[in-house]
Design a protein around this motif. Structure first.
Motif, PDB file in Angstrom:
ATOM      1  N   GLU A  66       0.815  -1.211   0.000  1.00  0.00           N
ATOM      2  CA  GLU A  66       0.000   0.000   0.000  1.00  0.00           C
ATOM      3  C   GLU A  66       0.853   1.267   0.000  1.00  0.00           C
ATOM      4  O   GLU A  66       0.460   2.285  -0.568  1.00  0.00           O
ATOM      5  N   GLU A 241      -9.200   1.360  -1.954  1.00  0.00           N
ATOM      6  CA  GLU A 241      -9.544   0.762  -3.255  1.00  0.00           C
ATOM      7  C   GLU A 241      -8.320   0.457  -4.116  1.00  0.00           C
ATOM      8  O   GLU A 241      -8.455  -0.047  -5.234  1.00  0.00           O
ATOM      9  N   THR A 243      -6.129  -1.895  -3.850  1.00  0.00           N
ATOM     10  CA  THR A 243      -6.030  -3.333  -4.129  1.00  0.00           C
ATOM     11  C   THR A 243      -6.916  -3.737  -5.297  1.00  0.00           C
ATOM     12  O   THR A 243      -6.484  -4.474  -6.206  1.00  0.00           O
ATOM     13  N   GLU A 244      -8.136  -3.251  -5.322  1.00  0.00           N
ATOM     14  CA  GLU A 244      -9.046  -3.634  -6.402  1.00  0.00           C
ATOM     15  C   GLU A 244      -8.634  -3.021  -7.732  1.00  0.00           C
ATOM     16  O   GLU A 244      -8.817  -3.626  -8.787  1.00  0.00           O
ATOM     17  N   VAL A 245      -8.050  -1.823  -7.695  1.00  0.00           N
ATOM     18  CA  VAL A 245      -7.560  -1.202  -8.932  1.00  0.00           C
ATOM     19  C   VAL A 245      -6.436  -2.034  -9.526  1.00  0.00           C
ATOM     20  O   VAL A 245      -6.379  -2.286 -10.744  1.00  0.00           O
ATOM     21  N   ARG A 247      -5.864  -5.215  -8.896  1.00  0.00           N
ATOM     22  CA  ARG A 247      -6.426  -6.497  -9.318  1.00  0.00           C
ATOM     23  C   ARG A 247      -7.000  -6.391 -10.734  1.00  0.00           C
ATOM     24  O   ARG A 247      -6.763  -7.255 -11.580  1.00  0.00           O
ATOM     25  N   GLU A 248      -7.744  -5.330 -10.977  1.00  0.00           N
ATOM     26  CA  GLU A 248      -8.307  -5.125 -12.312  1.00  0.00           C
ATOM     27  C   GLU A 248      -7.213  -4.981 -13.362  1.00  0.00           C
ATOM     28  O   GLU A 248      -7.374  -5.411 -14.505  1.00  0.00           O
ATOM     29  N   VAL A 251      -5.496  -8.884 -13.667  1.00  0.00           N
ATOM     30  CA  VAL A 251      -6.291 -10.055 -14.048  1.00  0.00           C
ATOM     31  C   VAL A 251      -6.167 -10.399 -15.535  1.00  0.00           C
ATOM     32  O   VAL A 251      -6.033 -11.582 -15.891  1.00  0.00           O
TER      33      VAL A 251
END
Length: 475
Positions: A66, A241, A243-245, A247-248, A251
């Protein structure tokens, strides 16, 4: 770029589909590999940002730093990566097999399998090398302790990064290099470095590649626009957010990595790939045992003797790998036929029972005549080898013009048994099609190197304290 690869690129442009430049797969693809996609923070030397890691398409674990500039966050990331990587490696350090040595008089132990790590591109290998260098000397106590798995992770990453330098090794592989080894696209080599576009060329063609050109990066570097517009604001305010950014972002590459493995598995495996994987298993076994016995971390730099020995091993591995690929694959061997290092022809005469009694004892020396329409750029006395009979040598006796080509008279030795009568099928018969080449798989002995303690002053003198480690890279 070779002549045939250049031709394949032209054909790819004309047809809009990638062209095969290999008939077999020249690397080992493990049934249970580990895929690792690292991301680094722009502007910071070897500062990890994230990594996607796992052993299956649906088993991705995302590790995110982070605050990449924060030391504690970085080493927590290293520890989490060690939790994924080290158990995977340890799972192969269990069952062993006996390997005969000294002509069957003794045996040694080797693990029956070895791990395999895949990263998207050569930048991923460089990142792991730097990561290993920055962690393998860390201590778990003292002023700046790190989690117990961090130095062990560094040593293993250094081992895998070193193995990636060995031609033909399959312990640490990159997706883009594996694909370009077997297919040629209609784009430049620089564009081939983009995994999305490269895989699209192979799977669907030029139109799909154009659509994939602007897709997510495959690491370890991130896109500058993404850094400035998305990543920097999220890091500055420690946004949850993040982590999700990421991840997107990762992937699509994760999916492409596993599709790459599936594409490679469609190719039949080359005959000599197994022997190279055996060397990989030897290297893994040696290093795993060295670590288990409490061996020291790899030195920051090799001493003069160790560096010379490593260079010698790499040169021999490169030469052996080139020959093995040519012997396994007619398309690769065709390159040598273009340069005159090989030619193909048909056996027109054969004397399989010829005995040479000019020496102290009679020996079996059959002769065959090969007619070829190709250019023969070798001299009488040259020793040739056929990929179909690699243990047999064919000495050129004479080369004479004949009809639309030339007749090459060859004397055979080796690969026919120990008697004065050749074993059935060991001598090429009339009508058989042969490819003969100056390439050879024969063992190449290394040069003699001094003892490390006797290193001359011109090369730094004897090492002061760093030990000379045994060779762990595949032979």
């Amino acid at each position: 770029m070779s002549t045939l690869t250049a031709l394949a690129r032209v054909q790819a442009v004309a047809s809009g589909t990638a062209q095969p430049i290999a008939t077999v797969r020249h690397l080992h693809v493990h049934d249970h590999p580990l895929v690792l996609i690292p991301l680094a923070m722009a502007g910071e030397a070897n500062a990890p940002l994230a990594a996607a890691v796992g052993t299956g398409p649906s088993a991705m674990r995302l590790l995110v730093v982070e605050q990449p500039r924060n030391r504690d966050d970085r080493f927590a990331f290293f520890a989490a990566l060690a939790e994924e990587l080290v158990p995977y490696l340890d799972s192969f350090a269990t069952e062993t097999e006996d390997v005969p040595i000294d002509r069957g008089k003794d045996v040694r132990q080797r693990y029956v399998d070895a791990p395999q790590i895949w990263v998207p591109n050569p930048g991923g290998v460089d990142f792991l090398r730097l990561l290993g260098r920055s962690t393998r000397f860390r201590t778990t106590d003292g002023e700046y302790p790190v989690p117990a798995g961090v130095p062990l992770l560094g040593r293993w990453l250094t081992f895998f990064a070193n193995s990636a330098e060995v031609p033909g090794s399959s312990l640490l592989l990159t997706a883009v290099q594996a694909l370009t080894l077997h297919w040629a696209t209609g784009q430049s080599s620089a564009e081939d470095a983009q995994l999305g576009a490269l895989l699209a060329w192979i799977e669907s063609g030029a139109d799909a590649a154009r659509e994939a050109e602007n897709g997510p990066v495959a690491g370890p570097a991130t896109d500058p626009d993404f850094d400035n517009r998305v990543l920097a604001p999220l890091i500055e305010r420690s946004a949850p957010e993040l982590t999700e950014v990421i991840r997107e972002l990762l992937v699509p590459t994760w999916d492409r990595m596993w599709r790459t493995l599936n594409v490679l598995r469609t190719l039949p495996i080359g005959e000599r790939v197994r022997s190279r994987w055996d060397s990989d298993r030897d290297a893994f076994t040696a290093f795993a045992q060295y670590v288990a016995e409490g061996g020291a971390p790899q030195p920051r730099r090799d001493g003069a003797v160790a560096a010379a020995a490593r260079l010698q091993r790499l040169e021999n591995a490169a030469a052996r790998y080139a020959v093995q690929r040519a012997f396994d694959d007619p398309l690769v061997l065709a390159e040598y036929r273009l340069t005159g290092a090989a030619f193909a022809g048909t056996v027109t005469l054969a004397n399989p029972d010829r005995i040479d009694d000019s020496g102290k004892r009679p020996v079996l020396r059959p002769r065959i005549m090969v007619h070829t329409t190709e250019e023969v750029r070798v001299e009488p006395g040259t020793s040739l080898t056929s990929p179909t009979r690699p243990a047999q040598k064919a000495k050129v006796i004479s080369i004479n013009p004949a009809g639309d080509g030339r007749d090459v008279l060859l004397e055979l030795s080796g690969g026919m048994g120990r008697k004065l009568v050749a074993e059935p099928g060991s001598v090429p018969a009339v009508g058989e099609r042969l490819v003969l080449t100056t390439l050879s798989e024969a063992y190449r002995p290394g040069g003699t190197l001094p003892d490390p303690a006797e290193t001359p002053w011109t090369h730094g003198g004897p090492p002061e304290s760093a030990p000379e480690l045994p060779a762990f890279a595949p032979a």
